[in-house]
Design an enzyme around this catalytic site. Structure first.
Site, short mmCIF file in Angstrom:
data_model
loop_
_atom_site.label_atom_id
_atom_site.label_comp_id
_atom_site.label_asym_id
_atom_site.label_seq_id
_atom_site.Cartn_x
_atom_site.Cartn_y
_atom_site.Cartn_z
CB ILE A 1 -1.01 -0.01 1.19
CG1 ILE A 1 -2.15 0.97 0.95
CG2 ILE A 1 -0.30 0.26 2.51
CD1 ILE A 1 -3.32 0.82 1.91
CB VAL B 1 -0.09 -2.20 6.90
CG1 VAL B 1 -1.20 -1.90 7.88
CG2 VAL B 1 -0.19 -1.31 5.69
CG ASP B 2 0.99 1.59 12.56
OD1 ASP B 2 1.06 2.70 11.99
OD2 ASP B 2 0.82 1.47 13.79
CB THR C 1 -6.83 -9.83 8.51
OG1 THR C 1 -6.03 -9.14 7.54
CG2 THR C 1 -8.28 -9.45 8.36
N GLY C 2 -3.94 -9.07 10.49
CA GLY C 2 -2.55 -9.47 10.69
C GLY C 2 -2.30 -9.71 12.17
#
Ligand code: AR6
Length: 184
Positions: free
Chosen positions: A19, A41-42, A126-127
């Site tokens: 992303i 992702v953070d 979902t991680g």
């Protein structure tokens, strides 16, 4: 093949990849309540965007699970980062589904208030937070439908993209998207 659907004039599509490299207006982050940065992702968004994002997160202070807040996007190819906090999966009896839907709904609403055209989401919760992917995918598209039903006639948003990091997640979201939205 990348799937796309249109619902009440808004495109909903999928992208398999990172992303932080995806060009959009509002890049949604799967953050934590302390807005402290983290892994997944953070971590990738803070790493690619640069320190301005954490500085602004500190000024904001915190974000409740299911809510969304906005910071600058630093070096990311977006106009802003929309930080939302997904629920930690604790078996499903602690309001996790509603809270996950709120993440999508409130992020879309914030993107709409900011006048954005295109929002990109990762697969929230979902991680590290362990929400089952298939149920998350169902709830994701239900939340998009709720938002579009309420705002389609008055929103600037024209495209919503799910950016999936793994091929399996991409396939799972594609199946659910095709179930929720048939071809117009
Ligand atoms: N682009 C797109 N998706 C990604 C990327 C990327 N660069 N990196 C990971 N994913 P997670 P959560 C996928 O764990 O479950 C953090 O520490 C990943 O494969 O990032 O909501 C926060 O600070 C998975 O499918 O978010 C919180 O403490 C999805 O993003 C906590 O993790 C979400 O996984 C939030 O956990």
């Amino acid at each position: 093949m990348l799937g796309v659907r249109h619902y009440k004039g808004i495109a909903i599509d999928l992208f398999h990849g990172d992303i932080t490299e995806f060009v959009c207006d509002g890049m949604v982050n799967a953050a934590n309540e302390a807005l402290a940065g983290g892994g997944g992702v953070d971590g990738a968004i803070h790493q690619a965007g640069g320190p301005i994002i954490l500085e602004e997160c500190r000024q904001i202070g915190s974000c409740a699970t299911g809510s969304a807040v906005k910071t600058s996007a630093g070096n990311l190819p977006a106009k802003a980062v929309i930080h939302t906090v997904g629920p930690v999966w604790r078996g499903g009896q602690e309001n996790e589904p509603k809270l996950l839907e709120s993440c999508y709904y409130n992020s879309l609403k914030l993107g709409h208030e900011l006048g954005f055209r295109h929002l990109a989401f990762p697969s929230i919760s979902t991680g590290i937070y362990s929400f089952p992917v298939q149920q998350a995918a169902e709830l994701t598209f239900q939340a998009m439908r709720s938002f579009i039903d309420e705002f389609s006639d008055k929103t600037t948003i024209k495209r919503i993209t799910m950016v999936l990091f793994s091929r399996d997640d991409h396939n799972c979201y594609q199946d659910q998207m095709f179930q929720e939205f048939s071809e117009e």
